[in-house]
Design a protein around this motif. Structure first.
Motif, mmCIF file in Angstrom:
data_model
loop_
_atom_site.group_PDB
_atom_site.id
_atom_site.type_symbol
_atom_site.label_atom_id
_atom_site.label_comp_id
_atom_site.label_asym_id
_atom_site.label_seq_id
_atom_site.Cartn_x
_atom_site.Cartn_y
_atom_site.Cartn_z
ATOM 1 N N VAL A 12 0.849 -1.191 0.000
ATOM 2 C CA VAL A 12 0.000 0.000 0.000
ATOM 3 C C VAL A 12 0.884 1.239 0.000
ATOM 4 N N GLN A 13 0.405 2.292 -0.594
ATOM 5 C CA GLN A 13 1.167 3.538 -0.627
ATOM 6 C C GLN A 13 1.056 4.266 0.711
ATOM 7 N N GLN A 107 2.275 -10.144 5.585
ATOM 8 C CA GLN A 107 3.202 -9.055 5.282
ATOM 9 C C GLN A 107 2.434 -7.780 4.917
ATOM 10 N N VAL A 108 2.835 -6.689 5.535
ATOM 11 C CA VAL A 108 2.330 -5.360 5.174
ATOM 12 C C VAL A 108 3.527 -4.523 4.733
ATOM 13 N N THR A 109 3.455 -4.012 3.519
ATOM 14 C CA THR A 109 4.524 -3.173 2.985
ATOM 15 C C THR A 109 3.940 -1.824 2.595
ATOM 16 N N VAL A 110 4.496 -0.775 3.163
ATOM 17 C CA VAL A 110 4.046 0.587 2.866
ATOM 18 C C VAL A 110 5.154 1.274 2.090
ATOM 19 N N SER A 111 4.887 1.508 0.821
ATOM 20 C CA SER A 111 5.921 2.062 -0.045
ATOM 21 C C SER A 111 5.282 2.710 -1.259
ATOM 22 N N SER A 112 5.940 3.743 -1.766
ATOM 23 C CA SER A 112 5.464 4.390 -2.990
ATOM 24 C C SER A 112 6.188 3.813 -4.194
#
Length: 112
Positions: A12-13, A107-112
């Motif tokens: 997710v962003q 897994q949760v990944t927060v990245s643009s």
């Protein structure tokens, strides 16, 4: 024996939202404090939020105002609604049943 299955993780962003779910099988879900924890690479596992059988909640300072934990005792499910996500929220998120049982993690990944 209690089994926990998490779902809802993903990419997710920053500023976005996700909702995690954890379904329990076995045990006495409605009498047990449930919790969400997370572990980032190279760091120890840390508490994110807990919810008691009576619905009392507790949050890590880092997520207060952004995350919300809830439970559905009929569905034996605990949820973690995550909003205003930040890159530092990136981690594997684990569901915990009482003190003895853990899910496999999502897994949760927060990245643009």
């Amino acid at each position: 024996q209690v089994q926990l299955v998490e779902s809802g993780g993903g990419l997710v962003q920053p500023g976005g939202s996700l909702r995690l779910s954890c379904v329990a099988s076995g045990g006495i879900f409605h009498l047990i404090t449930m919790g969400w924890y997370r572990q980032a690479p190279g760091k120890e596992r840390e508490l994110v939020a807990t919810i008691t059988l009576g619905g009392r909640t507790n949050y890590a300072d880092s997520v207060k105002g952004r995350f919300s934990i809830s439970r559905d005792n009929v569905k034996k499910t605990v949820y973690l609604q995550m909003s205003s996500l930040k890159p530092e929220d990136t981690a594997v998120y684990y569901c915990r049943y009482g003190l003895d049982y853990w899910g496999q993690g999502t897994q949760v990944t927060v990245s643009s």
